[in-house]
Design a protein around this motif. Structure first.
Motif, PDB file in Angstrom:
ATOM      1  N   GLU A  89       0.825  -1.201   0.000  1.00 36.26           N
ATOM      2  CA  GLU A  89       0.000   0.000   0.000  1.00 36.26           C
ATOM      3  C   GLU A  89       0.867   1.261   0.000  1.00 36.26           C
ATOM      4  OE1 GLU A  89      -3.679   2.088   2.447  1.00 36.26           O
ATOM      5  OE2 GLU A  89      -2.620   0.406   3.365  1.00 36.26           O
ATOM      6  N   GLU A  90       1.933   1.277   0.788  1.00 38.23           N
ATOM      7  CA  GLU A  90       2.831   2.435   0.830  1.00 38.23           C
ATOM      8  C   GLU A  90       3.548   2.610  -0.510  1.00 38.23           C
ATOM      9  OE1 GLU A  90       4.763   2.939   5.088  1.00 38.23           O
ATOM     10  OE2 GLU A  90       4.499   0.807   4.617  1.00 38.23           O
ATOM     11  N   VAL A  91       3.953   1.515  -1.129  1.00 38.32           N
ATOM     12  CA  VAL A  91       4.626   1.574  -2.432  1.00 38.32           C
ATOM     13  C   VAL A  91       3.659   2.104  -3.483  1.00 38.32           C
ATOM     14  CG1 VAL A  91       5.708   0.190  -4.255  1.00 38.32           C
ATOM     15  CG2 VAL A  91       6.302  -0.226  -1.850  1.00 38.32           C
ATOM     16  N   PHE A  92       2.441   1.590  -3.491  1.00 37.32           N
ATOM     17  CA  PHE A  92       1.412   2.017  -4.441  1.00 37.32           C
ATOM     18  C   PHE A  92       1.163   3.523  -4.331  1.00 37.32           C
ATOM     19  CE2 PHE A  92      -3.096   2.531  -5.665  1.00 37.32           C
ATOM     20  CZ  PHE A  92      -3.089   1.952  -6.927  1.00 37.32           C
ATOM     21  N   LYS A  93       1.001   4.015  -3.098  1.00 39.65           N
ATOM     22  CA  LYS A  93       0.752   5.446  -2.885  1.00 39.65           C
ATOM     23  C   LYS A  93       1.931   6.284  -3.355  1.00 39.65           C
ATOM     24  CE  LYS A  93      -2.733   5.270   0.688  1.00 39.65           C
ATOM     25  NZ  LYS A  93      -3.056   5.306   2.101  1.00 39.65           N
ATOM     26  N   ALA A  94       3.144   5.796  -3.148  1.00 44.49           N
ATOM     27  CA  ALA A  94       4.336   6.528  -3.595  1.00 44.49           C
ATOM     28  C   ALA A  94       4.372   6.613  -5.123  1.00 44.49           C
ATOM     29  CB  ALA A  94       5.599   5.876  -3.054  1.00 44.49           C
ATOM     30  N   VAL A  95       4.059   5.505  -5.808  1.00 48.45           N
ATOM     31  CA  VAL A  95       4.041   5.514  -7.280  1.00 48.45           C
ATOM     32  C   VAL A  95       3.024   6.545  -7.769  1.00 48.45           C
ATOM     33  CG1 VAL A  95       3.450   4.182  -9.352  1.00 48.45           C
ATOM     34  CG2 VAL A  95       4.858   3.136  -7.557  1.00 48.45           C
ATOM     35  N   THR A 115       8.439  -5.713  -0.019  1.00 48.18           N
ATOM     36  CA  THR A 115       7.629  -5.393  -1.194  1.00 48.18           C
ATOM     37  C   THR A 115       8.554  -5.168  -2.378  1.00 48.18           C
ATOM     38  OG1 THR A 115       5.940  -4.378   0.200  1.00 48.18           O
ATOM     39  CG2 THR A 115       5.862  -3.864  -2.147  1.00 48.18           C
ATOM     40  N   GLU A 116       8.230  -5.847  -3.476  1.00 48.80           N
ATOM     41  CA  GLU A 116       9.013  -5.731  -4.708  1.00 48.80           C
ATOM     42  C   GLU A 116       8.214  -4.903  -5.706  1.00 48.80           C
ATOM     43  OE1 GLU A 116      11.245  -9.176  -6.755  1.00 48.80           O
ATOM     44  OE2 GLU A 116       9.319  -9.034  -7.813  1.00 48.80           O
ATOM     45  N   LEU A 117       8.869  -3.885  -6.246  1.00 52.95           N
ATOM     46  CA  LEU A 117       8.275  -3.076  -7.314  1.00 52.95           C
ATOM     47  C   LEU A 117       9.061  -3.364  -8.585  1.00 52.95           C
ATOM     48  CD1 LEU A 117       6.509  -0.735  -8.490  1.00 52.95           C
ATOM     49  CD2 LEU A 117       8.398   0.771  -7.878  1.00 52.95           C
ATOM     50  N   THR A 118       8.355  -3.862  -9.601  1.00 53.48           N
ATOM     51  CA  THR A 118       8.969  -4.066 -10.905  1.00 53.48           C
ATOM     52  C   THR A 118       8.408  -3.014 -11.847  1.00 53.48           C
ATOM     53  OG1 THR A 118       9.115  -6.444 -10.512  1.00 53.48           O
ATOM     54  CG2 THR A 118       9.339  -5.702 -12.807  1.00 53.48           C
ATOM     55  N   PHE A 119       9.312  -2.218 -12.397  1.00 50.43           N
ATOM     56  CA  PHE A 119       8.929  -1.201 -13.371  1.00 50.43           C
ATOM     57  C   PHE A 119       9.380  -1.686 -14.740  1.00 50.43           C
ATOM     58  CE2 PHE A 119      10.198   2.289 -16.147  1.00 50.43           C
ATOM     59  CZ  PHE A 119       9.029   3.010 -16.206  1.00 50.43           C
ATOM     60  N   THR A 120       8.436  -1.784 -15.674  1.00 53.34           N
ATOM     61  CA  THR A 120       8.766  -2.141 -17.056  1.00 53.34           C
ATOM     62  C   THR A 120       8.153  -1.087 -17.961  1.00 53.34           C
ATOM     63  OG1 THR A 120       8.698  -4.489 -16.503  1.00 53.34           O
ATOM     64  CG2 THR A 120       8.622  -3.916 -18.852  1.00 53.34           C
TER      65      THR A 120
END
Length: 161
Positions: A17-23, A102-107
């Protein structure tokens, strides 16, 4: 998935949730000069960095705490022969919880080595994801660009031209 599309990953201790909000807080990690909405399905925003790069982006997929897909509706690069290289591409953020992290993959689907901008864009995305967005997630403060505030070596070179 094509191995030619640019991709990079970060792993953080914060929740999905924190990663999503940051994106979603694009002004906090990519550019302070974003105009428009950046959080919900069908939101549209304009990005620009001085006269070097401009684009119009639409959010075409938003799955809370899991995935955000942008669609580049229009693009302009000052520094490429084909000024519209990103038009029609899809920067994609995928978020997964893994072993307490939490893993964030950016493609960036469509950003391929054949593009004239590939090296500059690869370097920029690597900085904005691995450095600025990661700092925003971990500390609450990213390192977005703005007029007179280049964040990469290429931004410094290109804005000096």
């Amino acid at each position: 998935m094509s191995t030619h599309d640019f991709t990079t990953k970060i792993i953080v201790d914060q929740s999905s949730e924190e990663v999503f909000k940051a994106v979603q807080n694009v002004r906090g990690w990519w550019s302070e000069e974003i105009e428009g909405k950046t959080t919900n399905l069908n939101d549209e925003f304009d990005y620009h960095y001085e006269d070097v790069h401009r684009c119009k982006i639409k959010l075409i997929e938003v799955i809370p705490n899991q995935k955000i897909v942008w669609f580049i509706e229009h693009n302009y690069f000052k520094f490429t022969e084909d000024k519209t290289e990103w038009t029609g591409t899809k920067p994609t953020f995928e978020i997964k919880e893994k072993e307490g992290k939490t893993e964030l993959t950016f493609t960036h689907f469509g950003l391929v080595p054949e593009y004239e901008c590939f090296e500059i864009c690869r370097d920029a995305w690597t900085n904005y994801i691995q450095n600025s967005l990661k700092k925003l997630i971990e500390t609450g403060k990213g390192e977005p660009n703005a007029t007179g505030k280049p964040q990469t070596e290429n931004e410094k070179k290109l804005s000096a031209n």
